[in-house]
Design a protein around this motif. Structure first.
Motif, mmCIF file in Angstrom:
data_model
loop_
_atom_site.group_PDB
_atom_site.id
_atom_site.type_symbol
_atom_site.label_atom_id
_atom_site.label_comp_id
_atom_site.label_asym_id
_atom_site.label_seq_id
_atom_site.Cartn_x
_atom_site.Cartn_y
_atom_site.Cartn_z
ATOM 1 N N ARG A 1 0.852 -1.186 0.000
ATOM 2 C CA ARG A 1 0.000 0.000 0.000
ATOM 3 C C ARG A 1 0.887 1.235 0.000
ATOM 4 O O ARG A 1 1.988 1.223 0.549
ATOM 5 N N VAL A 2 0.407 2.285 -0.633
ATOM 6 C CA VAL A 2 1.208 3.492 -0.767
ATOM 7 C C VAL A 2 1.025 4.405 0.448
ATOM 8 O O VAL A 2 -0.039 4.410 1.079
ATOM 9 N N GLU A 3 2.075 5.115 0.769
ATOM 10 C CA GLU A 3 2.028 6.170 1.782
ATOM 11 C C GLU A 3 2.718 7.385 1.170
ATOM 12 O O GLU A 3 3.844 7.281 0.687
ATOM 13 N N SER B 1 -3.677 2.840 -5.235
ATOM 14 C CA SER B 1 -3.064 3.038 -3.916
ATOM 15 C C SER B 1 -2.587 1.716 -3.313
ATOM 16 O O SER B 1 -1.870 1.718 -2.312
ATOM 17 N N MET B 2 -2.997 0.605 -3.917
ATOM 18 C CA MET B 2 -2.495 -0.721 -3.525
ATOM 19 C C MET B 2 -2.063 -1.443 -4.796
ATOM 20 O O MET B 2 -2.727 -1.346 -5.827
ATOM 21 N N TRP C 1 6.197 2.585 -0.553
ATOM 22 C CA TRP C 1 5.329 1.424 -0.687
ATOM 23 C C TRP C 1 5.592 0.528 0.511
ATOM 24 O O TRP C 1 6.721 0.092 0.743
ATOM 25 N N LEU C 2 4.547 0.259 1.306
ATOM 26 C CA LEU C 2 4.653 -0.541 2.529
ATOM 27 C C LEU C 2 4.060 -1.921 2.273
ATOM 28 O O LEU C 2 2.887 -2.035 1.884
ATOM 29 N N GLU C 3 4.840 -2.940 2.493
ATOM 30 C CA GLU C 3 4.359 -4.307 2.279
ATOM 31 C C GLU C 3 3.279 -4.631 3.313
ATOM 32 O O GLU C 3 3.474 -4.430 4.523
ATOM 33 N N VAL C 4 2.137 -5.132 2.837
ATOM 34 C CA VAL C 4 1.055 -5.525 3.714
ATOM 35 C C VAL C 4 1.428 -6.835 4.397
ATOM 36 O O VAL C 4 1.812 -7.808 3.720
ATOM 37 N N VAL D 1 9.783 -1.886 2.951
ATOM 38 C CA VAL D 1 9.372 -0.525 2.669
ATOM 39 C C VAL D 1 10.206 -0.040 1.508
ATOM 40 O O VAL D 1 11.422 -0.003 1.582
ATOM 41 N N VAL D 2 9.546 0.318 0.403
ATOM 42 C CA VAL D 2 10.255 0.727 -0.800
ATOM 43 C C VAL D 2 9.939 2.176 -1.109
ATOM 44 O O VAL D 2 8.798 2.573 -1.095
#
Length: 146
Positions: free
Chosen positions: A80-82, A97-98, A137-140, A145-146
């Motif tokens: 998911r994006v932050e 966003s995902m 980008w945060l891995e669910v 974290v990318v």
């Protein structure tokens, strides 16, 4: 090393970038050591994790960046994006966003739409105005974290 995702890029992508920068085909052949150069897809938008938007004597701009991520992890996953934007002058939307990856080496595309309006901002010395946005980008259910 286990980065999770990478912004993959190919040699032709750099050639397209050099074409858009105004390099001649001959100059690009020297740089790339390729006998033939095709500038049909010239673009300033490299598949990089960084973005730059230059306001050329204007206070407003809208630009859409296209990016592609490759999963280099071992299994399917989702991210998911932050987005952390400055409080004024800039709006950033990421679509989707995902993103989902079916397995190793699968890819996902996303776009970043940036709207800038610094009409009400005070210009600093030299006329330069800069802002930073942080997109991750945060891995669910994961640790990347990318």
């Amino acid at each position: 090393m286990d980065p999770g995702l990478v912004y993959d890029i190919q040699p032709q992508d750099y050639i397209n970038y050099l074409c858009a920068m105004g390099y001649t085909p001959n100059e690009i052949r020297v740089i790339s050591k390729k006998p033939e150069v095709n500038c049909a897809n010239a673009t300033l938008d490299l598949n990089y994790p960084s973005f730059i938007l230059i306001l050329n004597n204007t206070n407003t701009a809208r630009y859409t960046f296209q990016r592609r991520l490759t999963n280099v992890g071992m299994s399917s996953c989702s991210y998911r994006v932050e987005v952390n934007t400055p409080p004024t002058g800039m709006n950033v939307v990421v679509k989707p966003s995902m993103i989902f990856f079916e397995g190793k080496y699968s890819t996902a595309k996303f776009e970043v739409i940036v709207d800038v309006d610094i009409s009400g901002s005070t210009r600093i010395k030299g006329g330069y105005f800069g802002n930073s946005v942080y997109l991750s980008w945060l891995e669910v259910n994961g640790h990347h974290v990318v």
